[in-house]
Every structure is written in structure tokens, then in C-alpha cells.
Motif scaffolding. Sequence first.
Motif, PDB file in Angstrom:
ATOM      1  N   LYS A 162      81.380 -16.712  26.388  1.00  0.00           N
ATOM      2  CA  LYS A 162      81.079 -18.144  26.336  1.00  0.00           C
ATOM      3  C   LYS A 162      79.692 -18.395  25.747  1.00  0.00           C
ATOM      4  N   SER A 163      78.726 -17.542  26.095  1.00  0.00           N
ATOM      5  CA  SER A 163      77.366 -17.726  25.578  1.00  0.00           C
ATOM      6  C   SER A 163      77.289 -17.433  24.081  1.00  0.00           C
ATOM      7  N   PHE A 164      78.173 -16.555  23.574  1.00  0.00           N
ATOM      8  CA  PHE A 164      78.180 -16.235  22.143  1.00  0.00           C
ATOM      9  C   PHE A 164      79.123 -17.128  21.346  1.00  0.00           C
ATOM     10  N   GLY A 165      79.743 -18.100  22.011  1.00  0.00           N
ATOM     11  CA  GLY A 165      80.591 -19.041  21.298  1.00  0.00           C
ATOM     12  C   GLY A 165      81.962 -18.517  20.943  1.00  0.00           C
ATOM     13  N   LEU A 166      82.470 -17.510  21.666  1.00  0.00           N
ATOM     14  CA  LEU A 166      83.829 -17.012  21.431  1.00  0.00           C
ATOM     15  C   LEU A 166      84.783 -17.866  22.259  1.00  0.00           C
ATOM     16  N   PHE A 167      85.153 -19.011  21.695  1.00  0.00           N
ATOM     17  CA  PHE A 167      85.854 -20.028  22.470  1.00  0.00           C
ATOM     18  C   PHE A 167      87.248 -19.578  22.906  1.00  0.00           C
ATOM     19  N   MET A 168      87.988 -18.913  22.022  1.00  0.00           N
ATOM     20  CA  MET A 168      89.351 -18.529  22.371  1.00  0.00           C
ATOM     21  C   MET A 168      89.353 -17.516  23.513  1.00  0.00           C
ATOM     22  N   THR A 169      88.499 -16.479  23.401  1.00  0.00           N
ATOM     23  CA  THR A 169      88.451 -15.453  24.447  1.00  0.00           C
ATOM     24  C   THR A 169      87.975 -16.033  25.770  1.00  0.00           C
ATOM     25  N   SER A 170      86.931 -16.857  25.742  1.00  0.00           N
ATOM     26  CA  SER A 170      86.418 -17.445  26.985  1.00  0.00           C
ATOM     27  C   SER A 170      87.441 -18.385  27.612  1.00  0.00           C
ATOM     28  N   TRP A 171      88.196 -19.133  26.777  1.00  0.00           N
ATOM     29  CA  TRP A 171      89.215 -20.046  27.326  1.00  0.00           C
ATOM     30  C   TRP A 171      90.336 -19.264  27.992  1.00  0.00           C
ATOM     31  N   ILE A 172      90.790 -18.180  27.333  1.00  0.00           N
ATOM     32  CA  ILE A 172      91.860 -17.359  27.912  1.00  0.00           C
ATOM     33  C   ILE A 172      91.401 -16.725  29.217  1.00  0.00           C
ATOM     34  N   LEU A 173      90.181 -16.202  29.248  1.00  0.00           N
ATOM     35  CA  LEU A 173      89.675 -15.583  30.480  1.00  0.00           C
ATOM     36  C   LEU A 173      89.518 -16.609  31.590  1.00  0.00           C
ATOM     37  N   GLN A 174      89.123 -17.840  31.245  1.00  0.00           N
ATOM     38  CA  GLN A 174      88.987 -18.880  32.249  1.00  0.00           C
ATOM     39  C   GLN A 174      90.338 -19.227  32.863  1.00  0.00           C
ATOM     40  N   GLU A 175      91.369 -19.393  32.026  1.00  0.00           N
ATOM     41  CA  GLU A 175      92.703 -19.685  32.556  1.00  0.00           C
ATOM     42  C   GLU A 175      93.264 -18.496  33.320  1.00  0.00           C
ATOM     43  N   LEU A 176      93.016 -17.291  32.819  1.00  0.00           N
ATOM     44  CA  LEU A 176      93.502 -16.090  33.493  1.00  0.00           C
ATOM     45  C   LEU A 176      92.829 -15.904  34.847  1.00  0.00           C
ATOM     46  N   GLY A 177      91.553 -16.266  34.945  1.00  0.00           N
ATOM     47  CA  GLY A 177      90.845 -16.120  36.210  1.00  0.00           C
ATOM     48  C   GLY A 177      91.447 -16.979  37.311  1.00  0.00           C
ATOM     49  N   THR A 178      91.908 -18.182  36.971  1.00  0.00           N
ATOM     50  CA  THR A 178      92.545 -19.045  37.975  1.00  0.00           C
ATOM     51  C   THR A 178      93.817 -18.422  38.510  1.00  0.00           C
ATOM     52  N   VAL A 179      94.640 -17.874  37.592  1.00  0.00           N
ATOM     53  CA  VAL A 179      95.894 -17.235  38.018  1.00  0.00           C
ATOM     54  C   VAL A 179      95.613 -15.996  38.860  1.00  0.00           C
ATOM     55  N   LEU A 180      94.638 -15.179  38.441  1.00  0.00           N
ATOM     56  CA  LEU A 180      94.323 -13.956  39.183  1.00  0.00           C
ATOM     57  C   LEU A 180      93.771 -14.267  40.566  1.00  0.00           C
ATOM     58  N   LEU A 181      93.037 -15.353  40.691  1.00  0.00           N
ATOM     59  CA  LEU A 181      92.507 -15.730  42.005  1.00  0.00           C
ATOM     60  C   LEU A 181      93.635 -16.067  42.970  1.00  0.00           C
TER      61      LEU A 181
END
Length: 389
Positions: free
Chosen positions: A50-69
Motif C-alpha cells: 500500500k505504501s508503494f502504491g501497488l493498488f491491486m495487490t493491497s486491495w486483494i490482501l485487504q479483501e483476503l484478510g477479512t475472509v481469513l479473519l
Amino acid sequence: MFPQIRPQDIADILIMTFLLYQLYSWFKNSKALQVVLGLLFLGVIYFVTKSFGLFMTSWILQELGTVLLVLLIVVFQTEIRQALYRLSLLRNLFEHQESVVRLDLLEFSATAFSLGSQRIGALVVFQREELLDDLILHGVPMDSLVSGSLVTSIFMPGSPLHDGAVLVKDGRVALASCHLPLSVSADVPQHLGTRHRAALGLSERSDAAIVVVSEERGEVSLSLQGNLEVMSSQAQLHERLTSLLQPLSREEQRVGVFKRLFSNFWPKVAIFCVVVVSWLLITYRQGEILTVTAPVTFHNLPDNLTLTRSFPDEVDLQLKSFSNLVASPKNLDIVVDLDLSKAKEGNNNIPISKDLIRLPPGVVVVNLDRSLVRVTVEKKQPKPPTRKR
């Protein structure tokens, strides 16, 4: 430049260090710790991308984190329930306090070594402070005093209750032929059988003390906190069980507190350093001062008066944020609300104090551009009487 440290920050660091160390102690020998470490690794990758502006990877990890939680809560609900129980400091006030029954641990120790000499396997669980209802399955209910003859008869080959564990609760045999959770640790030696894996599995998940008698080798072992210790004599087993199950004197409790404070010193230091670094990263914005314009509102104006004019209508505030977790003062809906209950007819100078400005925790008022608001009030004109037709 390091942020200014407040007493609240020290308490914040110490509380988080205590909580993280407790979680580490409870889950260090279970699969839950490995899953939590994996989630933390994904969290680090998310913040980096997210800090380096990799929007697709950060968005996927954010959505994946909700499911994994959600999956983490479902899969490890037993461990989470046990951890919440351990955190409950008031549980002793609400649980039913039963009379303490003194165990004849000397007779039990002799019985355990007698079973070992006869190559008769046995598995006895002593419940301590933590409840074991969610970890022990099945079992035949019993309510008997712990005696050598009873333990021997239960584990005698051919007995219908010999296959399983015995649960000793509140000084009495509560269950027999119980099933315990097996340890999944790869560090368990291959020569240990199901009894030893069951003892380690329960001790990894609770504070119970489990005595295991090996059927093949005749060894008597004590499992505690995920470790297995072979007892060399009856006296050693009796001493260890007495220290674990019998109430301590005040002097022994003081020594125990000192030992607990400095035991596992390096893991505690490592967790403390992690918490301090996290606190520094979170509070790096401390000391940033922003100017915000807040409107002036009024309340508690007497019913017989009416507000005709006020100056100024807005006040410039200099706000200081103590944490990066707090929303920026620019995004806060800040209002200067003044009390007009003591206002009189004519011109009034209403003082402005920092206490009148409601702010979220972590944001304080550094300076005001004005200390007074000039307010003009007049008496309300009585309504003319209505004429009756």
C-alpha cells in the motif's frame, strides 16, 4: 525526534506487552500461533504494497484478510474461547466456589509407580484453574474420592473404563474413559504413543497437570504446559503434584510472582521491543499541529431572552494529534459550544476555554485565536393578545 512520552503511553505499552505475551504463551505450541504469524506476515506485505502504491495487490490482501479473519474465528473457536476465559479476571467471582477436598497425593504417587511396575498404562488429568469442558470429550460421569484402589481398578486391563483418561476435578474423580485432544507438534518423539500425545495435547491448550504411565516402558511422566517430564521416583512425583495442586503460602506466592516476572526473559524482552517499535510507528505523527476553524454555537439561553448578535461566528483552533490511529483534525466535526445560562440583557463577553471543546481521545487543543465571544441578547417582546370575535 522522538515523540513526547505520557504516562498513558507507558501504560499502553505495558498492557499490550502483557496481552501479546499471554497470547504467545497460550498458543506457542499450537497451530493457532502458526496461523497468526502467517496473518501478521500478510499484514506486513499489505502495508508495504500500500505504501508503494501497488493498488491491486493491497486491495486483494485487504479483501483476503477479512475472509481469513472470519475463518480464523471459526476454525480456532475453542482456542479463542479458552483464551477469553483466561483473560477474565472476574471469573472467580461468578463461578461456584466448591469446598476444597484435600488429595492424598502420596497414595496416588505410589499407585502411579505401582501401575508402571506392572506395565499397566494410565492417564490421569488434574484440573487446575482453567475449565476443561470444551477440551475433554465423552467420558463416563463419576463422583468419587481419589484413591489408589479406584485408580487401579479403572486402568486394570479388561476394565470397561481403562481405555481413556480420568479427570480429577475439585479433588474428586469426575469423569473416566475421557478422550483428550492429541498434540500435533512435530517435536514429539516417535516412540511416544497415543497416551503421551493426548497428555501433551491437553497441556498445550490448558494449565492442567496430566500424569501418564507408559504401558511399554513402565515410566511415569508429568505433562505440563506442553512439556513432558519423566518422574524418577514417587517422592519427585508427589513433590511436583503438591506444588501444582495444593494452595501456596504467602511467602511461596511472593517467590512465585518474582519467578514468573523474570521467567522466559528473552521472549518477554522481544515482545516488549516489538510493542515499542509498533508504538513509535503509530505515534510518529505526534507533535503535528494543525489549525482548524470551528463554528461557534450556543445553548442554555434563558427563555425570556433572545440572541440578536454574536461575534465572531468562528474560532481558529490549533490542535495537536498524539497518534496516527486518530483521525486527522481536519476530518473531525469540531464545534465550540458555549453556555449562555448566565447571559444578561445587553452585551455579554462569554469566555472560551479548552474544556468546552469536545475532542476525541488523542487530540488536544494547543491554542485559541480568541478567548472571548461577544454576545448581544435582548428580552423577548410579549405577544399581543388575540382578539375574540
